[in-house]
Scaffold this motif. Structure first.
Motif: not given
Length: 253
Positions: A72-89
């Motif tokens: 049992v483990n409810d962890e979502l294991y997210l890999n959240l992207s940094d907005f500045q990195t996203v906007l850098s293209g």
């Protein structure tokens, strides 16, 4: 059937199961449940909608066995992207990403005529992070109606998590959207990442603004509490003259 599997360490891999085997093998693959999976094939991962950065993907076959696990483990294991990195293209647009932010402005749900005569619902809005970096977003289908309805019902800050979001460009501008049915949306999610986000921006005075999308005329600024037409300048933070004089950030326009 396409899905993503994660192990105890949070490593994720894409998996696929042909319709032939869904009844016998896919029926106990409940989202969030842990399972033992044995006897499967692996093939190189590819395509323009990659859910993980794993080199390989799992393919179920007639010999694949799926059994229940007591883990049992409810962890979502997210890999959240940094907005500045996203906007850098600099990110590879073939990979789907996870984004979490505050909804700052939102238009109305539009019915768009698509190729083949089919109509799809579209909703444009902006996500902001703790540094006030802002991502233009556009979601389609049922998610558009769900988010719009939630925004109209919520009082105060609205946060949104979009998992497996598609990074792309529309008329040359970078934009985040949902990747058909692969994307998962959570509004005001009760997860540690969202709670930490709310605490960090709790003292900010950013409020939700509504606008009416109009691609031919976007010069009228949306005012708080009123519906206007979207101004692209709303995508950028406001600074005073003093802040501009003392700023050390180098930018190009």
């Amino acid at each position: 059937m396409e899905f993503v599997l994660a192990d105890e360490t949070g490593q994720k891999i894409h998996a696929t199961c042909k319709q032939t085997y869904i009844e016998s093998k896919g029926r106990i693959l409940t989202v969030g449940a842990w399972r033992y999976i044995r006897n499967f094939q692996i093939t190189p991962a590819g395509g323009t909608y990659r859910t993980t950065d794993h080199t390989w993907k799992i393919v179920f076959n007639q010999n694949t066995a799926v059994s229940r696990s007591n883990h049992v483990n409810d962890e979502l294991y997210l890999n959240l992207s940094d907005f500045q990195t996203v906007l850098s293209g600099t990110l590879d647009e073939n990979f789907l990403i996870d984004v979490l932010g505050q909804v700052l402005d939102c238009g109305g749900v539009e019915n768009i005529q698509c190729t083949g005569g089919k109509q799809r619902k579209k909703l444009e809005f902006t996500l902001s992070d703790i540094n006030d970096s802002r991502l233009p977003c556009c979601i389609w289908g049922n998610l558009a109606e769900i988010l719009h309805s939630a925004i109209n019902q919520e009082v105060g800050m609205v946060t949104m998590l979009l998992r497996f979001a598609k990074l792309g460009r529309f008329r040359g501008e970078l934009q985040i959207s949902n990747a058909f049915d692969a994307s998962q949306m959570m509004i005001n999610p009760s997860i540690p990442e969202a709670e930490a986000f709310k605490e960090l921006i709790n003292d900010d005075d950013k409020t939700l603004t509504s606008f009416q999308s109009n691609e031919d005329n976007n010069k009228q600024v949306a005012q708080s509490g009123k519906r206007g037409q979207r101004d692209k300048w709303l995508l950028f933070p406001t600074k005073s003259i003093y802040e501009m004089i003392t700023s050390t950030q180098v930018s190009s326009y």
